[in-house]
Design an enzyme around this catalytic site. Structure first.
Site, PDB file in Angstrom:
ATOM      1  N   ARG A  68       0.820  -1.217   0.000  1.00 27.90           N
ATOM      2  CA  ARG A  68       0.000   0.000   0.000  1.00 27.90           C
ATOM      3  C   ARG A  68       0.848   1.258   0.000  1.00 27.90           C
ATOM      4  NH1 ARG A  68      -4.559  -0.850   4.481  1.00 27.90           N
ATOM      5  NH2 ARG A  68      -5.710   0.519   3.102  1.00 27.90           N
ATOM      6  N   MET A  97      -3.506   7.233  -4.751  1.00 24.13           N
ATOM      7  CA  MET A  97      -2.432   6.317  -5.171  1.00 24.13           C
ATOM      8  C   MET A  97      -2.884   4.864  -5.016  1.00 24.13           C
ATOM      9  SD  MET A  97       0.861   8.400  -3.842  1.00 24.13           S
ATOM     10  CE  MET A  97       0.320   8.437  -2.175  1.00 24.13           C
TER      11      MET A  97
END
Ligand code: PEP
Ligand code: MG
Length: 897
Positions: free
Chosen positions: A78, A89
């Site tokens: 992540r 993102m």
């Protein structure tokens, strides 16, 4: 730590440190991302061995191995930068699955369906996020599969169904890329790490940073964390919560939870989630533990936290904590309540509020006078009230359309089934955002809340058709371009254009502003030309008037609009007059109007100082320019039209901003000065006689020389003193000047010998120091401030003071002026007086006050208090006291007036 590990990484590390349940993992720093982009998208050489080592440790801690055909370790990969960029993102979940480890997972969990559900999610995410295959085509395959197996919801698809989908995805992958889907978990991991890095530069992320003015960050960190599963059954789930209500600021636990769901399902807003109360009913133990975490984290970070968590088989895992975004109204309430709870100090509370929070506090609501029955008739649906305020605009269905329409000056409402981070540009320009799915913590809501932009989500009654660009609901149709009204307070969606009004701020606003007033040293006045504005400014907390532009009183009678034309004619007659006698007669007509205005302003200011500036603009601004209007004027004032024409010709200026204006006018036409001073002083005497305290400050604009000021000052005093003498009153008044020209600033010591006060007119000072026209520079200044274009200035110098250039001259003038007259009162009345950064600079210069337009007065009060707090925290004890010797008259010794 945040700069290096990103917000998510730092939060995970900190939660682990304080003993909260966090899945094991490691973080690759933002420096690695920085390296990646500085070296043509190559990874730093030392990263390989470091990741290997960290992975080995993770495997040891978890007792599982990546890719293990029995009970495999799965990880999430992540993103997370130092500043929160919700959803901008990438993330890859369930990494480590292949045909063998999927079987291992099924074996270990005794749940074949779960294992293949996780596998198909991974293959889809990897294909789209890492490889860039189109999401729609994969979604289409999913849709078709569900159709084949007669499943409406994902949870109705069997293990066999998911296994088939994985096969289809992989075939598709091969047909598109020419190679097999990567089976090797390490290859998968490196692909994911690079994809997260690349997402830092994805268009939506770059756009978000641009609109949020986020600059100077190294990049994103990458968090590799052991997967925990919220989709293992009805004893599992995933959620997002806030330690206080981000909409109202109330101290209640607030959040969304999805049973039997994984990772991004909540924030993506694909399903409409349940409230936390429901979680408390279904899993009381988990809920109690979560409440404890809430309490610990809020006390630890001393601010409202936005938490992500997953429950796996009844066990709670915290996946993220960060300072939560909130509405402006909630910002005030939380700051004040946290200070009252002694969680933070009053100064910290003041520092928590941003100038934009104040501006946004006065957000519009639907006019309460709008008949309820009419609103009911227009109601299309009720969704979830994600961000308060109301918005009116034309319906558009794509972010691109929103941007195009807004660029044409249209007001738009962006209507989407669900928003994805790609929509960020369109969301930003829209008046409001409407989605058919999603909860209060969906990306749409989180992003909009940060901007204080009205947002209604989860309006499920709306069938949004992107193809036709229409909304269908209960037999009604709203087409593209039709007006919509959103009410972010109750989530209602109305068709049509509805009048909006500005609301009253919450109680906490007044408390916090009072704290600001106790802290600040700078006085805050207002720029106001009418009694109405003056009264409004008093409500906003102004402590006087710093600039009353008297020429505005020539144009319009604000109290009695029918009289406006009489005023205009009088000033025009004065300008056309060919002798001093006729000029005086015209001015006599104007006198009672000006006197009345000043009385109203003195009354409104009730004892606070009032700075009144004598006429400034060049006279051609007051005369008609069309032949027809000139003839009409000639008729009305009884002169030959040729005289009017000739006079207009005489007054024409090549560069009006540098022409016959300001002090030059009163040098040429002393009668104007005499009339205006008389109106001011007579009004003041009258008010004083009625028991109102008055402090008039007569200000001469655009002075460029001591001698010029002296002539006008003498004339002013002779008129004023005569009137005061005749009335037998003891009126006190000041005569001062604006500092608006470089010459006046340079020779400030000479000017201060005559002037009792200075007020920086930074609008003119900026234009004359920079040689940029304040009226025309807007056309090219955009390129000067856009970092993607020329990027020469950080801000528009007409909005935020150019401290390097204009500021240098101001500093000089303050020092020189005070040297000549230690008690010289100094303020600023250019537009910068309402700009937070400029106010801070004025504080540093040791000015006495700033003056801002009424609605920006609270911003100035806040910025002035923040300047003091910043000063206190930046001066280490000993150092500060040695700098300021008693009686030296340095910048910090100026008392607040
Ligand atoms: C200034 O120049 O900053 C000012 C306040 O005067 P005006 O805007 O009226 O020229
Ligand atoms: Mg000016």
């Amino acid at each position: 730590m945040k700069d290096l590990l990103g917000g998510k990484g730092a939060g995970l590390a900190e939660m682990t440190r304080i003993g909260l349940p966090v899945p094991a993992g490691f973080t690759i720093t933002t420096e690695a991302c920085d390296y990646y982009f500085k070296h043509d998208q190559k990874l730093p050489p030392e990263l390989g061995p470091q990741v290997k080592k960290a992975l080995a440790r993770l495997e040891k801690v978890t007792g599982k191995k990546l890719g293990d055909p029995k009970d495999p370790l799965l990880v999430s990969v992540r993103s997370g930068s130092a500043r929160s960029m919700p959803g901008m993102m990438e993330t890859i979940l369930n990494l480590g699955l292949n045909d063998r480890s999927a079987e291992g997972l099924a074996e270990a969990t005794k749940n074949l369906r779960f294992a293949y559900d996780a596998y198909r999610r991974f293959v889809q995410m990897y294909s789209t996020v890492v490889i860039g295959l189109p999401k729609e085509e994969l979604e289409e395959k999913l849709r078709k599969l569900k159709e084949r197996v007669h499943a409406k919801l994902d949870i109705e698809v069997s293990a066999e169904g998911w296994r088939e989908l994985v096969r289809e995805y992989k075939e598709y992958f091969k047909s598109k890329t020419g190679r097999e889907f990567p089976d090797d978990p390490e290859e998968q991991l490196w692909g994911a790490i690079e994809a997260v890095f690349r997402s830092w530069m994805a268009e939506k992320a770059v756009t978000y940073r641009r609109v949020e003015k986020i600059a100077g960050l190294l990049g994103t960190a990458v968090n590799v964390v052991q997967m925990v599963f919220g989709n293992k059954g009805d004893n599992s789930g995933t959620g997002v919560c806030f330690t206080r209500d981000p909409s109202t600021g109330e101290k209640t636990f607030y959040g969304d939870f999805l049973l039997n769901a994984q990772g991004e399902d909540v924030v993506a807003g694909i399903r409409t989630p349940m409230h936390l109360d429901e979680l408390a009913r279904r899993m009381p133990e988990v809920y109690t533990q979560l409440e404890r975490v809430r309490d610990i984290l809020e006390r630890h970070y001393k601010d409202m936290q936005d938490l992500e968590f997953t429950v796996e088989d009844g066990k709670l895992y915290m996946l993220q904590t960060r300072t939560g975004k909130r509405t402006p109204s909630a910002t005030f309430r939380m700051a004040v309540e946290m200070a009252n709870e002694k969680l933070i100090s009053k100064s910290e509370a003041v520092m928590r509020v941003k100038p934009e929070d104040i501006e946004r506090l006065f957000y519009p609501i639907i006019d309460p006078n709008m008949p309820r029955s009419e609103l009911e008739n227009r109601k299309l649906a009720v969704g979830i009230n994600a961000v308060p305020g109301a918005a009116v605009g034309k319906a558009v269905f794509t972010a691109r359309d929103a941007e195009e329409w807004a660029a044409r000056g249209e007001k738009v409402i962006l209507v989407r089934r669900e928003t994805s981070p790609e929509d960020v540009g369109g969301m930003f320009v829209a008046q409001g955002i409407l989605t058919a799915t999603g909860g209060k913590t969906s990306h749409a809501a989180v992003v909009a809340r940060g901007w204080g932009k009205c947002c209604v989500v989860g309006a499920e009654a709306l069938d949004i058709d992107y193809q036709q660009k229409v909304i269908r609901t209960n037999g009604r149709i709203v087409r593209e371009g039709e007006w919509l009204t959103l009410d972010g307070n109750d989530g209602a969606v109305y068709r049509g254009e509805t009048p909006l009004v500005r609301p009253k701020p919450p109680e906490a606003y007044y408390t916090l502003m009072k704290w600001c007033d106790e802290i600040r040293r700078l006085g805050v006045r207002t720029n106001a030309d009418t009694p109405t504005d003056a009264r409004k400014a008093r409500e906003m907390g102004a402590e006087g008037i710093g600039l009353c532009r008297t020429e505005h009183m020539f144009f319009k009678d604000f109290e009695d609009p029918a009289q406006s034309v009489v005023r205009q004619r009088a000033i025009q007659e004065m300008i056309i007059a060919e002798s001093a006698e006729t000029r005086k007669r015209a001015l006599d007509k104007l006198l009672p109007f000006q006197r009345r205005d000043f009385i109203g302003i003195f009354e409104a200011m009730d004892g606070f100082p009032v700075t009144i500036r004598l006429i400034d603009p060049p006279l051609h601004e007051f005369v008609p320019h069309s032949r027809e209007d000139q003839e009409e004027l000639a008729r009305e004032i009884g002169v030959d039209p040729e005289i009017v024409l000739r006079r207009v010709e005489q007054l024409r200026e090549a560069n009006p901003m540098l022409g016959h204006r300001g002090a030059r006018l009163c040098i040429t036409y002393p009668e104007i000065l005499e009339m205006q001073v008389r109106a001011i002083i007579e009004a003041a005497i009258e008010c004083q006689a009625r028991g109102i305290k008055v402090l008039p400050e007569i200000m001469l604009p655009l002075i460029l020389d001591r001698r010029e000021l002296e002539i006008l000052e003498k004339r002013t005093r002779s008129v004023a003193d005569r009137l005061i003498r005749q009335s037998g009153s003891h009126l006190k008044y000041l005569v001062g000047t604006m500092i608006e020209l470089p010459r006046a600033a340079l020779l400030a010591d000479q000017i201060a010998e005559v002037a009792e006060f200075f007020s920086f007119g930074t609008n003119d000072l900026t234009q004359t120091v920079m040689g940029l026209s304040r009226d025309d520079a807007g056309r090219f200044l955009v390129d000067y401030v856009d970092p993607n274009k020329a990027g020469i200035f950080p801000d528009d110098p007409f909005q935020t003071l150019d401290t390097a250039g204009v500021g240098l001259l101001m500093r000089w003038a303050v020092e020189r002026g005070r040297k000549a007259r230690p008690k010289l009162k100094i303020g600023i009345c250019g537009e910068h007086g309402g700009d937070a950064a400029s106010v801070r600079f004025c504080h540093k210069l040791g000015m006495d006050y700033v003056s801002a337009s009424p609605f920006r007065v609270p911003v100035a009060r806040l910025a002035a208090a923040q300047a003091v707090i910043e000063e206190r925290t930046s001066h280490r004890p000993g150092k500060f006291s040695s700098r300021k010797k008693k009686g030296e008259g340095g910048p910090h010794s100026v008392p607040k007036r």
